[in-house]
Design a protein around this motif. Structure first.
Motif, mmCIF file in Angstrom:
data_model
loop_
_atom_site.group_PDB
_atom_site.id
_atom_site.type_symbol
_atom_site.label_atom_id
_atom_site.label_comp_id
_atom_site.label_asym_id
_atom_site.label_seq_id
_atom_site.Cartn_x
_atom_site.Cartn_y
_atom_site.Cartn_z
ATOM 1 N N THR A 34 127.532 -48.915 -41.533
ATOM 2 C CA THR A 34 127.622 -47.960 -42.639
ATOM 3 C C THR A 34 129.090 -47.698 -42.960
ATOM 4 O OG1 THR A 34 127.636 -46.045 -41.155
ATOM 5 C CG2 THR A 34 125.472 -46.819 -41.910
ATOM 6 N N GLY A 35 129.325 -46.874 -43.947
ATOM 7 C CA GLY A 35 130.666 -46.411 -44.259
ATOM 8 C C GLY A 35 131.629 -47.492 -44.707
ATOM 9 N N GLY A 36 131.131 -48.549 -45.342
ATOM 10 C CA GLY A 36 132.002 -49.607 -45.827
ATOM 11 C C GLY A 36 132.431 -50.605 -44.765
ATOM 12 N N HIS A 37 131.924 -50.454 -43.543
ATOM 13 C CA HIS A 37 132.237 -51.414 -42.473
ATOM 14 C C HIS A 37 131.343 -52.638 -42.625
ATOM 15 C CE1 HIS A 37 133.288 -47.401 -40.801
ATOM 16 N NE2 HIS A 37 134.384 -48.056 -40.460
ATOM 17 N N ASP A 38 131.813 -53.776 -42.124
ATOM 18 C CA ASP A 38 130.984 -54.979 -42.209
ATOM 19 C C ASP A 38 130.552 -55.497 -40.836
ATOM 20 O OD1 ASP A 38 133.570 -55.818 -41.581
ATOM 21 O OD2 ASP A 38 133.475 -57.624 -42.809
ATOM 22 N N TRP A 39 131.059 -54.906 -39.759
ATOM 23 C CA TRP A 39 130.617 -55.218 -38.396
ATOM 24 C C TRP A 39 130.059 -53.944 -37.781
ATOM 25 C CZ3 TRP A 39 133.147 -59.202 -34.785
ATOM 26 C CH2 TRP A 39 133.423 -60.396 -35.465
ATOM 27 N N MET A 40 129.234 -54.106 -36.757
ATOM 28 C CA MET A 40 128.567 -52.969 -36.113
ATOM 29 C C MET A 40 128.680 -53.079 -34.597
ATOM 30 S SD MET A 40 126.738 -50.324 -36.864
ATOM 31 C CE MET A 40 126.504 -49.122 -35.586
ATOM 32 N N MET A 41 129.080 -51.989 -33.939
ATOM 33 C CA MET A 41 129.068 -51.920 -32.474
ATOM 34 C C MET A 41 127.974 -50.932 -32.066
ATOM 35 S SD MET A 41 131.868 -50.550 -29.675
ATOM 36 C CE MET A 41 133.050 -51.847 -29.976
ATOM 37 N N VAL A 42 127.033 -51.411 -31.280
ATOM 38 C CA VAL A 42 125.955 -50.575 -30.764
ATOM 39 C C VAL A 42 126.167 -50.426 -29.267
ATOM 40 C CG1 VAL A 42 123.460 -50.357 -30.420
ATOM 41 C CG2 VAL A 42 124.355 -51.382 -32.541
ATOM 42 N N VAL A 43 126.323 -49.187 -28.820
ATOM 43 C CA VAL A 43 126.497 -48.883 -27.409
ATOM 44 C C VAL A 43 125.218 -48.230 -26.905
ATOM 45 C CG1 VAL A 43 127.826 -47.550 -25.722
ATOM 46 C CG2 VAL A 43 128.984 -48.583 -27.692
ATOM 47 N N VAL A 44 124.592 -48.862 -25.928
ATOM 48 C CA VAL A 44 123.409 -48.284 -25.297
ATOM 49 C C VAL A 44 123.877 -47.625 -24.013
ATOM 50 C CG1 VAL A 44 121.142 -48.726 -24.295
ATOM 51 C CG2 VAL A 44 121.931 -50.088 -26.261
ATOM 52 N N TYR A 45 123.550 -46.342 -23.877
ATOM 53 C CA TYR A 45 123.953 -45.613 -22.677
ATOM 54 C C TYR A 45 122.727 -45.062 -21.965
ATOM 55 C CZ TYR A 45 123.531 -41.255 -25.393
ATOM 56 O OH TYR A 45 123.068 -40.216 -26.146
ATOM 57 N N GLU A 74 135.544 -41.480 -24.248
ATOM 58 C CA GLU A 74 136.657 -42.421 -24.358
ATOM 59 C C GLU A 74 136.496 -43.299 -25.597
ATOM 60 O OE1 GLU A 74 138.914 -46.085 -22.011
ATOM 61 O OE2 GLU A 74 137.193 -45.131 -21.049
ATOM 62 N N LEU A 75 135.271 -43.719 -25.880
ATOM 63 C CA LEU A 75 135.010 -44.544 -27.065
ATOM 64 C C LEU A 75 135.468 -43.823 -28.331
ATOM 65 C CD1 LEU A 75 133.821 -47.051 -28.438
ATOM 66 C CD2 LEU A 75 131.557 -45.954 -28.279
ATOM 67 N N GLU A 76 135.304 -42.522 -28.379
ATOM 68 C CA GLU A 76 135.739 -41.753 -29.548
ATOM 69 C C GLU A 76 137.233 -41.944 -29.811
ATOM 70 O OE1 GLU A 76 136.081 -39.375 -32.845
ATOM 71 O OE2 GLU A 76 134.245 -40.193 -31.967
ATOM 72 N N THR A 77 138.029 -42.101 -28.763
ATOM 73 C CA THR A 77 139.475 -42.265 -28.947
ATOM 74 C C THR A 77 139.806 -43.604 -29.600
ATOM 75 O OG1 THR A 77 139.935 -43.227 -26.757
ATOM 76 C CG2 THR A 77 139.931 -40.809 -26.922
ATOM 77 N N TYR A 78 138.856 -44.536 -29.629
ATOM 78 C CA TYR A 78 139.046 -45.849 -30.257
ATOM 79 C C TYR A 78 138.305 -45.976 -31.588
ATOM 80 C CZ TYR A 78 141.157 -47.337 -25.905
ATOM 81 O OH TYR A 78 141.989 -47.458 -24.820
ATOM 82 N N ALA A 121 140.523 -46.889 -34.597
ATOM 83 C CA ALA A 121 141.025 -48.267 -34.497
ATOM 84 C C ALA A 121 139.915 -49.260 -34.824
ATOM 85 C CB ALA A 121 141.586 -48.531 -33.105
ATOM 86 N N LEU A 122 138.702 -48.975 -34.384
ATOM 87 C CA LEU A 122 137.573 -49.844 -34.718
ATOM 88 C C LEU A 122 137.290 -49.800 -36.216
ATOM 89 C CD1 LEU A 122 135.377 -49.009 -31.620
ATOM 90 C CD2 LEU A 122 136.200 -51.298 -32.234
ATOM 91 N N GLY A 123 137.324 -48.598 -36.784
ATOM 92 C CA GLY A 123 137.119 -48.466 -38.225
ATOM 93 C C GLY A 123 138.165 -49.229 -39.026
ATOM 94 N N ASP A 124 139.402 -49.237 -38.528
ATOM 95 C CA ASP A 124 140.483 -49.946 -39.219
ATOM 96 C C ASP A 124 140.235 -51.448 -39.309
ATOM 97 O OD1 ASP A 124 141.826 -47.557 -39.614
ATOM 98 O OD2 ASP A 124 143.268 -47.888 -37.985
#
Length: 180
Positions: A31-42, A56-60, A63-66
């Motif tokens: 979503t949000g204009g991104h073309d790749w998706m990261m799915v984290v299963v916890y 910790e993922l939130e701090t990245y 950078a991932l959005g960029d």
């Protein structure tokens, strides 16, 4: 019963889950204009290592959005368990609940039973991380059978930045299979 693993380079399955707000989402779609998706299963609210990893993922996230990568996380927790867990999290990416055993199997995740009722009240998925490219194919797959082994986020994000750079022309790896 064995759970077949997803293959790198193959399509990520349609996995529809429910957010804290009750809205449903297909995790395969960025979503949000991104073309790749990261799915984290916890594993869920009961797992302090998951709480640390998600924070910790939130701090990245920026950078991932960029580099065009959307982020979402999901567990088998109930809506109530997710709401309680959110009080321990400082994340802006969406969190989803209710991942079913069937969906866990579809993703090839390792599934565990709780050690006791005080841990949690349902079977849960062990950690998994999937990065889906613009073609809807799995570009990165990481599965663990316990909470102690997960991708180092700094290394992962650096690697994804390198992969996304067109000058590197980096293909999906691990696509060759051998038949005995």
């Amino acid at each position: 019963m064995s759970s077949p693993k997803l293959e790198a380079g193959h399509p990520f399955p349609k996995i529809v889950v429910t957010g804290a707000d009750g809205a449903q989402r297909d995790l395969s779609q960025p979503t949000g204009g991104h073309d790749w998706m990261m799915v984290v299963v916890y594993r869920g609210r009961h797992c302090p290592m998951c709480t640390r990893y998600l924070n910790e993922l939130e701090t990245y996230r920026a950078a991932l959005g960029d580099i065009g990568v959307d982020v979402a996380a999901v567990s088998a927790d109930s809506a109530e368990q997710l709401a309680e867990h959110m009080t321990q999290l400082s994340v802006e990416f969406p969190l989803y609940h209710g991942l079913s055993i069937s969906q866990m199997q579809q993703l090839g995740l390792y599934v565990s039973d709780p050690r006791s009722p005080s841990e949690t009240d349902h079977p849960f998925a062990e950690p998994g991380l999937f990065v889906i490219n613009a073609d809807g194919a799995l570009h990165v797959v990481d599965l663990s059978n316990n909470p102690f082994v997960r991708p180092a986020l700094k290394t992962l994000v650096s690697g994804l930045k390198w992969i996304r750079d067109p000058a590197n022309n980096y293909p999906v790896r691990g696509t060759r299979s051998y038949v005995a």
